[in-house]
Design a protein around this motif. Structure first.
Motif, mmCIF file in Angstrom:
data_model
loop_
_atom_site.group_PDB
_atom_site.id
_atom_site.type_symbol
_atom_site.label_atom_id
_atom_site.label_comp_id
_atom_site.label_asym_id
_atom_site.label_seq_id
_atom_site.Cartn_x
_atom_site.Cartn_y
_atom_site.Cartn_z
ATOM 1 N N ALA A 40 -5.699 -8.484 -4.747
ATOM 2 C CA ALA A 40 -6.152 -9.638 -3.981
ATOM 3 C C ALA A 40 -6.395 -9.228 -2.541
ATOM 4 O O ALA A 40 -5.831 -8.261 -2.046
ATOM 5 C CB ALA A 40 -5.094 -10.751 -4.035
ATOM 6 N N GLN A 41 -7.224 -9.982 -1.850
ATOM 7 C CA GLN A 41 -7.571 -9.630 -0.480
ATOM 8 C C GLN A 41 -6.377 -9.863 0.429
ATOM 9 O O GLN A 41 -5.856 -10.971 0.517
ATOM 10 C CB GLN A 41 -8.737 -10.488 0.009
ATOM 11 C CG GLN A 41 -10.014 -10.262 -0.769
ATOM 12 C CD GLN A 41 -11.111 -11.154 -0.270
ATOM 13 O OE1 GLN A 41 -11.093 -11.599 0.864
ATOM 14 N NE2 GLN A 41 -12.069 -11.437 -1.110
ATOM 15 N N PRO A 42 -5.901 -8.807 1.128
ATOM 16 C CA PRO A 42 -4.827 -9.011 2.073
ATOM 17 C C PRO A 42 -5.313 -9.770 3.292
ATOM 18 O O PRO A 42 -6.460 -9.674 3.691
ATOM 19 C CB PRO A 42 -4.391 -7.589 2.443
ATOM 20 C CG PRO A 42 -5.498 -6.708 2.023
ATOM 21 C CD PRO A 42 -6.325 -7.430 1.015
ATOM 22 N N GLY A 43 -4.389 -10.524 3.911
ATOM 23 C CA GLY A 43 -4.731 -11.208 5.146
ATOM 24 C C GLY A 43 -5.651 -12.393 4.974
ATOM 25 O O GLY A 43 -6.206 -12.884 5.933
ATOM 26 N N LEU A 160 -18.159 -2.456 4.320
ATOM 27 C CA LEU A 160 -17.421 -2.027 3.122
ATOM 28 C C LEU A 160 -16.771 -3.229 2.432
ATOM 29 O O LEU A 160 -16.766 -3.320 1.202
ATOM 30 C CB LEU A 160 -16.356 -1.000 3.502
ATOM 31 C CG LEU A 160 -16.872 0.355 4.002
ATOM 32 C CD1 LEU A 160 -15.702 1.225 4.464
ATOM 33 C CD2 LEU A 160 -17.671 1.059 2.913
ATOM 34 N N TRP A 161 -16.230 -4.149 3.234
ATOM 35 C CA TRP A 161 -15.616 -5.341 2.653
ATOM 36 C C TRP A 161 -16.669 -6.209 1.960
ATOM 37 O O TRP A 161 -16.439 -6.722 0.860
ATOM 38 C CB TRP A 161 -14.922 -6.152 3.743
ATOM 39 C CG TRP A 161 -14.522 -7.518 3.282
ATOM 40 C CD1 TRP A 161 -13.466 -7.858 2.489
ATOM 41 C CD2 TRP A 161 -15.213 -8.747 3.551
ATOM 42 N NE1 TRP A 161 -13.440 -9.207 2.255
ATOM 43 C CE2 TRP A 161 -14.504 -9.780 2.901
ATOM 44 C CE3 TRP A 161 -16.345 -9.065 4.295
ATOM 45 C CZ2 TRP A 161 -14.910 -11.109 2.967
ATOM 46 C CZ3 TRP A 161 -16.747 -10.389 4.358
ATOM 47 C CH2 TRP A 161 -16.021 -11.395 3.704
ATOM 48 N N PHE A 162 -17.822 -6.365 2.593
ATOM 49 C CA PHE A 162 -18.881 -7.174 2.004
ATOM 50 C C PHE A 162 -19.369 -6.553 0.701
ATOM 51 O O PHE A 162 -19.667 -7.264 -0.264
ATOM 52 C CB PHE A 162 -20.050 -7.306 2.992
ATOM 53 C CG PHE A 162 -21.157 -8.192 2.504
ATOM 54 C CD1 PHE A 162 -21.056 -9.567 2.570
ATOM 55 C CD2 PHE A 162 -22.316 -7.637 1.960
ATOM 56 C CE1 PHE A 162 -22.079 -10.393 2.112
ATOM 57 C CE2 PHE A 162 -23.342 -8.443 1.497
ATOM 58 C CZ PHE A 162 -23.220 -9.829 1.573
ATOM 59 N N GLY A 171 -8.220 -8.476 6.503
ATOM 60 C CA GLY A 171 -7.187 -7.895 7.352
ATOM 61 C C GLY A 171 -7.479 -6.448 7.673
ATOM 62 O O GLY A 171 -7.219 -5.982 8.793
ATOM 63 N N ASP A 172 -8.034 -5.722 6.709
ATOM 64 C CA ASP A 172 -8.405 -4.327 6.950
ATOM 65 C C ASP A 172 -9.527 -4.233 7.979
ATOM 66 O O ASP A 172 -9.561 -3.309 8.794
ATOM 67 C CB ASP A 172 -8.844 -3.666 5.639
ATOM 68 C CG ASP A 172 -7.731 -3.622 4.617
ATOM 69 O OD1 ASP A 172 -6.618 -3.205 4.971
ATOM 70 O OD2 ASP A 172 -7.974 -4.010 3.457
ATOM 71 N N PRO A 222 -2.603 -1.368 -1.269
ATOM 72 C CA PRO A 222 -2.745 -1.693 0.157
ATOM 73 C C PRO A 222 -3.303 -0.502 0.928
ATOM 74 O O PRO A 222 -2.809 0.619 0.805
ATOM 75 C CB PRO A 222 -1.306 -2.012 0.586
ATOM 76 C CG PRO A 222 -0.598 -2.358 -0.672
ATOM 77 C CD PRO A 222 -1.215 -1.536 -1.745
ATOM 78 N N PHE A 223 -4.319 -0.760 1.741
ATOM 79 C CA PHE A 223 -5.016 0.328 2.419
ATOM 80 C C PHE A 223 -4.626 0.454 3.892
ATOM 81 O O PHE A 223 -4.875 1.483 4.517
ATOM 82 C CB PHE A 223 -6.528 0.108 2.308
ATOM 83 C CG PHE A 223 -7.347 1.328 2.607
ATOM 84 C CD1 PHE A 223 -7.208 2.478 1.852
ATOM 85 C CD2 PHE A 223 -8.248 1.322 3.657
ATOM 86 C CE1 PHE A 223 -7.953 3.612 2.138
ATOM 87 C CE2 PHE A 223 -9.002 2.443 3.943
ATOM 88 C CZ PHE A 223 -8.860 3.595 3.179
#
Length: 240
Positions: A40-43, A160-162, A171-172, A222-223
């Motif tokens: 899942a997406q952190p933050g 990169l997130w998109f 959050g990253d 987690p990255f």
């Protein structure tokens, strides 16, 4: 290394142990999102929700302020924070830039532990870090290149997130902007090394999981800790 520098590095390491204890105490106040699953997406949770700033972060900071700053087993957070503080003191010589990096050591230690345990990089730490770093870097005369690098690295992670939102979280992206600010104060090369080193360290970890048969090619993790480690690599080896 002169005796004065050696003394400063040793003092920073000792203070890093204390800072690591506080970072661990702060991180302990943040919990995994209800129903969150690996990948899942952190933050993603906004500060206004029950686990956000009012319901989670303020009690976490208050509890940390009351905590006794003593290292506790297994000493991983405290040891890593001490090493990071010593490295920063050794490599950064400008007073204001050093102050910004030492703040980042404390905030980064808390963020790394929170992300490792909860898969989140909370806005309650990342967002206030922007004005704090900007204020600390402004007197150094390196604010403009720092801001340019912060925007550039943040934009790369936003792309990169998109492209793959299940692999990175917002959050990253916010953390990438902070890393760009800090490394940009040292030079563009440091920002490039930090960005690449974070990716390489994350890839090596993924390969290790695959070889140990503890993960598949689609397994997420987690990255944030690898991004922060990449920032320290850029500081230790700026000419890679």
């Amino acid at each position: 290394m002169s005796l004065l520098v050696l003394a400063a590095v040793l003092a920073a390491a000792v203070l890093g142990l204390v800072a690591g204890a506080y970072a661990r105490a702060v991180a302990a106040g943040f919990e995994t999102q209800p129903g969150a699953q690996p990948g899942a997406q952190p933050g993603a949770r906004p500060c206004g929700e029950p686990g956000g700033l009012r319901g989670e972060a303020l009690p976490a900071f208050a509890a940390a302020a009351r905590a006794v700053p003593l290292p506790r087993p297994p000493y991983v957070i405290e040891g890593a924070t001490a090493l990071a503080a010593a490295l920063v003191t050794w490599r950064v010589h400008d007073g204001w830039v050093l102050a910004a990096w030492l703040y980042a050591v404390l905030a980064g230690a808390a963020l790394a532990e929170i992300d490792r345990r909860t898969w989140r990089l909370p806005d309650a730490i990342t967002l206030p870090s922007y004005p704090i770093l900007l204020v600390l870097l402004a007197p150094s005369g390196r604010l403009l290149p720092a801001m340019a690098s912060g925007c550039a690295l943040g934009a790369v992670y936003a792309v990169l997130w998109f492209a793959r939102p299940t692999g990175l979280g917002l959050g990253d992206v916010k953390l990438a902007g902070l890393i760009g600010l800090l490394t940009g104060a040292l030079g563009v090369q440091a920002t490039i090394v930090a960005g690449m080193a974070g990716q390489v360290l994350g890839a090596l970890y993924a390969v290790g999981l695959l070889l140990a048969r503890k993960a598949t090619r689609t397994t997420e993790f987690p990255f944030g800790p690898f991004m922060l480690a990449g920032m320290l690599v850029a500081l230790a080896f700026p000419d890679i």
